[in-house]
Design a protein around this motif. Structure first.
Motif, mmCIF file in Angstrom:
data_model
loop_
_atom_site.group_PDB
_atom_site.id
_atom_site.type_symbol
_atom_site.label_atom_id
_atom_site.label_comp_id
_atom_site.label_asym_id
_atom_site.label_seq_id
_atom_site.Cartn_x
_atom_site.Cartn_y
_atom_site.Cartn_z
ATOM 1 N N ILE A 300 4.005 4.700 -10.720
ATOM 2 C CA ILE A 300 3.851 3.380 -10.093
ATOM 3 C C ILE A 300 2.385 3.007 -9.855
ATOM 4 O O ILE A 300 2.109 2.036 -9.154
ATOM 5 C CB ILE A 300 4.647 3.294 -8.770
ATOM 6 C CG1 ILE A 300 4.230 4.391 -7.787
ATOM 7 C CG2 ILE A 300 6.140 3.341 -9.051
ATOM 8 C CD1 ILE A 300 4.875 4.249 -6.412
ATOM 9 N N PHE A 301 1.448 3.754 -10.426
ATOM 10 C CA PHE A 301 0.035 3.401 -10.265
ATOM 11 C C PHE A 301 -0.230 1.971 -10.726
ATOM 12 O O PHE A 301 -0.959 1.214 -10.085
ATOM 13 C CB PHE A 301 -0.859 4.366 -11.054
ATOM 14 C CG PHE A 301 -1.082 5.688 -10.388
ATOM 15 C CD1 PHE A 301 -0.635 5.926 -9.093
ATOM 16 C CD2 PHE A 301 -1.728 6.710 -11.058
ATOM 17 C CE1 PHE A 301 -0.824 7.156 -8.474
ATOM 18 C CE2 PHE A 301 -1.940 7.938 -10.450
ATOM 19 C CZ PHE A 301 -1.489 8.164 -9.169
ATOM 20 N N GLY A 302 0.355 1.591 -11.862
ATOM 21 C CA GLY A 302 0.117 0.264 -12.421
ATOM 22 C C GLY A 302 0.840 -0.848 -11.693
ATOM 23 O O GLY A 302 0.676 -2.030 -12.041
ATOM 24 N N LEU A 303 1.611 -0.515 -10.661
ATOM 25 C CA LEU A 303 2.400 -1.510 -9.942
ATOM 26 C C LEU A 303 1.897 -1.759 -8.530
ATOM 27 O O LEU A 303 2.499 -2.526 -7.793
ATOM 28 C CB LEU A 303 3.865 -1.051 -9.883
ATOM 29 C CG LEU A 303 4.583 -1.078 -11.237
ATOM 30 C CD1 LEU A 303 5.831 -0.214 -11.202
ATOM 31 C CD2 LEU A 303 4.933 -2.503 -11.622
ATOM 32 N N ILE A 304 0.797 -1.135 -8.159
ATOM 33 C CA ILE A 304 0.306 -1.243 -6.791
ATOM 34 C C ILE A 304 -0.020 -2.691 -6.422
ATOM 35 O O ILE A 304 0.211 -3.118 -5.294
ATOM 36 C CB ILE A 304 -0.907 -0.309 -6.587
ATOM 37 C CG1 ILE A 304 -0.423 1.148 -6.593
ATOM 38 C CG2 ILE A 304 -1.646 -0.629 -5.292
ATOM 39 C CD1 ILE A 304 -1.529 2.173 -6.537
ATOM 40 N N GLY A 305 -0.529 -3.475 -7.343
ATOM 41 C CA GLY A 305 -0.859 -4.866 -7.060
ATOM 42 C C GLY A 305 0.282 -5.837 -7.271
ATOM 43 O O GLY A 305 0.125 -7.033 -7.031
ATOM 44 N N HIS A 306 1.426 -5.360 -7.716
ATOM 45 C CA HIS A 306 2.582 -6.221 -7.989
ATOM 46 C C HIS A 306 3.475 -6.337 -6.756
ATOM 47 O O HIS A 306 3.255 -5.685 -5.733
ATOM 48 C CB HIS A 306 3.390 -5.647 -9.155
ATOM 49 C CG HIS A 306 2.781 -5.862 -10.491
ATOM 50 N ND1 HIS A 306 3.058 -6.952 -11.277
ATOM 51 C CD2 HIS A 306 1.892 -5.121 -11.194
ATOM 52 C CE1 HIS A 306 2.383 -6.880 -12.415
ATOM 53 N NE2 HIS A 306 1.663 -5.773 -12.388
ATOM 54 N N ASP A 307 4.499 -7.170 -6.873
ATOM 55 C CA ASP A 307 5.513 -7.232 -5.829
ATOM 56 C C ASP A 307 6.115 -5.840 -5.675
ATOM 57 O O ASP A 307 6.495 -5.204 -6.665
ATOM 58 C CB ASP A 307 6.601 -8.244 -6.213
ATOM 59 C CG ASP A 307 7.561 -8.523 -5.071
ATOM 60 O OD1 ASP A 307 8.292 -7.588 -4.670
ATOM 61 O OD2 ASP A 307 7.583 -9.666 -4.579
ATOM 62 N N PRO A 308 6.214 -5.313 -4.442
ATOM 63 C CA PRO A 308 6.731 -3.956 -4.260
ATOM 64 C C PRO A 308 8.139 -3.727 -4.813
ATOM 65 O O PRO A 308 8.508 -2.582 -5.078
ATOM 66 C CB PRO A 308 6.700 -3.774 -2.743
ATOM 67 C CG PRO A 308 5.605 -4.675 -2.281
ATOM 68 C CD PRO A 308 5.697 -5.882 -3.180
ATOM 69 N N ALA A 309 8.921 -4.792 -4.990
ATOM 70 C CA ALA A 309 10.264 -4.616 -5.552
ATOM 71 C C ALA A 309 10.206 -4.054 -6.968
ATOM 72 O O ALA A 309 11.131 -3.350 -7.397
ATOM 73 C CB ALA A 309 11.018 -5.940 -5.543
ATOM 74 N N LEU A 310 9.135 -4.344 -7.713
ATOM 75 C CA LEU A 310 9.028 -3.807 -9.071
ATOM 76 C C LEU A 310 8.835 -2.302 -9.045
ATOM 77 O O LEU A 310 9.416 -1.579 -9.861
ATOM 78 C CB LEU A 310 7.873 -4.475 -9.811
ATOM 79 C CG LEU A 310 8.027 -5.954 -10.162
ATOM 80 C CD1 LEU A 310 6.897 -6.396 -11.095
ATOM 81 C CD2 LEU A 310 9.370 -6.255 -10.802
ATOM 82 N N ALA A 311 8.017 -1.808 -8.113
ATOM 83 C CA ALA A 311 7.841 -0.366 -7.997
ATOM 84 C C ALA A 311 9.161 0.307 -7.638
ATOM 85 O O ALA A 311 9.519 1.357 -8.193
ATOM 86 C CB ALA A 311 6.771 -0.044 -6.957
ATOM 87 N N ALA A 312 9.899 -0.294 -6.707
ATOM 88 C CA ALA A 312 11.196 0.265 -6.329
ATOM 89 C C ALA A 312 12.144 0.299 -7.529
ATOM 90 O O ALA A 312 12.849 1.292 -7.762
ATOM 91 C CB ALA A 312 11.805 -0.550 -5.188
ATOM 92 N N ALA A 313 12.157 -0.775 -8.314
ATOM 93 C CA ALA A 313 13.058 -0.853 -9.463
ATOM 94 C C ALA A 313 12.697 0.160 -10.543
ATOM 95 O O ALA A 313 13.578 0.801 -11.133
ATOM 96 C CB ALA A 313 13.048 -2.264 -10.036
ATOM 97 N N VAL A 314 11.415 0.322 -10.825
ATOM 98 C CA VAL A 314 10.984 1.290 -11.840
ATOM 99 C C VAL A 314 11.350 2.706 -11.411
ATOM 100 O O VAL A 314 11.813 3.524 -12.217
ATOM 101 C CB VAL A 314 9.471 1.159 -12.094
ATOM 102 C CG1 VAL A 314 8.944 2.357 -12.887
ATOM 103 C CG2 VAL A 314 9.185 -0.128 -12.865
ATOM 104 N N LEU A 315 11.165 3.033 -10.136
ATOM 105 C CA LEU A 315 11.519 4.364 -9.658
ATOM 106 C C LEU A 315 13.022 4.623 -9.798
ATOM 107 O O LEU A 315 13.432 5.697 -10.254
ATOM 108 C CB LEU A 315 11.075 4.535 -8.206
ATOM 109 C CG LEU A 315 9.577 4.671 -7.980
ATOM 110 C CD1 LEU A 315 9.256 4.686 -6.486
ATOM 111 C CD2 LEU A 315 9.027 5.931 -8.647
ATOM 112 N N VAL A 316 13.847 3.652 -9.428
ATOM 113 C CA VAL A 316 15.292 3.832 -9.552
ATOM 114 C C VAL A 316 15.694 3.939 -11.016
ATOM 115 O O VAL A 316 16.516 4.787 -11.394
ATOM 116 C CB VAL A 316 16.039 2.685 -8.852
ATOM 117 C CG1 VAL A 316 17.536 2.749 -9.156
ATOM 118 C CG2 VAL A 316 15.804 2.735 -7.346
ATOM 119 N N ARG A 317 15.120 3.091 -11.856
ATOM 120 C CA ARG A 317 15.459 3.123 -13.284
ATOM 121 C C ARG A 317 15.117 4.468 -13.914
ATOM 122 O O ARG A 317 15.922 5.042 -14.665
ATOM 123 C CB ARG A 317 14.709 2.008 -14.020
ATOM 124 C CG ARG A 317 15.011 1.945 -15.528
ATOM 125 C CD ARG A 317 14.007 1.062 -16.257
ATOM 126 N NE ARG A 317 12.657 1.638 -16.244
ATOM 127 C CZ ARG A 317 11.579 1.012 -16.736
ATOM 128 N NH1 ARG A 317 11.707 -0.202 -17.257
ATOM 129 N NH2 ARG A 317 10.398 1.601 -16.703
#
Length: 335
Positions: A300-317
């Motif tokens: 999730i390094f590349g998602l730190i500046g994005h909406d946090p929901a994207l980091a949550a979704a990538v981790l679950v996926r």
């Protein structure tokens, strides 16, 4: 003070147009429940059609995760998740008229225009995650940004996990509870923990966990972790028992905060509190054991500046166990 008692996502597998239709009917019912007007209901239907169509045409298959959140600013959230080929040129794909499937190419651009909140992340060879929210106004809690994915175990219609958030000026509080087992009785236990949190989200950490232990004795019990974050002091405080963990991640920082052993409402030692500094730009990730415990922070390094929901979704996926209820709650400082 704003308190949010969260709902779980309904999951729709999309590998043909019939799945898109099922998701669209579900969204129509949620829009009515949220009190959306006809215009916003129509916007929701278009977003489902576009995101679902993209999954069929470009990814081959994927999922739509859909949640409704009531309150002063009712909100519909749609996450499109796939493990397909990814998008090699995302800025180009966002422009109207671009298509690799012989269609008009208005999909992502149309979703971005219609959504109150929109974000997207794609990696070639790993897949794409797209977020679209519809909401009458802006989210409050401006000192923080947050996102969550909560999914029931396969075959279950009720998620045994529950979560809550509270915001008050520079402070935030959160809870994630994982009821023992699955289904309705697990949900009763986890909801009892979140209901108690909602009454006094900024109560003393140890005292709150001890009180939860007493209240949850009337249920089958749950793993419960509560935390408080302060932007001004840059401090994170946590108290919990069971298998709901917290990890703080930034590009140069990775540290876990593990709860004590035990089950709230069943058997638990005297509550303890853990504190640590909360670095600027770091994501605070709180998750149940439906997520693998050893997920790599670089995911999730590349998602730190994005909406946090994207980091949550990538981790679950990418790191969900696939056989249990799973909740991933991500919080960071506001922009």
């Amino acid at each position: 003070m704003e308190v949010i008692q969260g709902s779980s996502h309904a999951c729709f597998a999309i590998d043909d147009p019939s799945g898109v239709g099922e998701a669209r009917r579900h969204v129509a019912a949620l829009c009515r429940d949220l009190g959306f007007d006809e215009v916003r209901c129509g916007q929701a239907a278009i977003i489902i059609n576009e995101l679902g169509g993209n999954l069929c045409k470009h990814a081959g298959r994927g999922q739509l995760w859909i949640a409704a959140r009531a309150g002063e600013a009712p909100e519909l959230e749609i996450l499109s998740v796939d493990s397909g080929p990814g998008i090699s040129d995302l800025p180009r794909a966002m422009r109207d008229g671009f298509s690799t499937a012989g269609t008009p190419g208005n999909g992502l651009g149309a979703v971005q225009r219609l959504a109150t909140d929109f974000d997207i992340h794609s990696e070639v060879g790993k897949g794409t995650v797209t977020l679209a929210r519809l909401r009458p106004g802006a989210r409050s809690g401006s000192a923080f940004r947050w996102g969550v994915v909560a999914l029931p175990a396969p075959g279950e219609t009720v998620c045994g996990d529950s979560w809550g958030l509270a915001f008050e000026g520079p402070r935030a509080a959160l809870v994630v509870a994982d009821g023992l087992g699955h289904g309705i009785h697990a949900a009763e236990a986890s909801l009892a923990a979140v209901d108690l949190f909602a009454k006094q989200p900024f109560a003393g950490m140890k005292e709150a966990l001890e009180e939860s232990h007493v209240v949850l004795r009337m249920t089958r019990g749950a793993a419960v972790t509560r935390a408080q974050l302060d932007v001004e002091t840059e401090e994170l405080r946590m108290s919990g028992a069971g298998n709901v963990a917290i990890r703080v991640v930034s590009g140069i920082f990775n540290r876990s905060m593990l709860p004590q052993h035990g089950t709230v409402g069943v058997n638990m030692r005297r509550a303890e509190e853990t504190r640590m500094q909360w670095p600027a730009h770091a994501l605070v990730v709180c998750h149940s054991d439906g997520l693998q415990s050893r997920w790599p922070p670089e995911a999730i390094f590349g998602l730190i500046g994005h909406d946090p929901a994207l980091a949550a979704a990538v981790l679950v996926r990418d790191f969900g166990r696939g056989r249990d209820d799973v909740t991933v709650l991500v919080v960071r400082r506001g922009d």
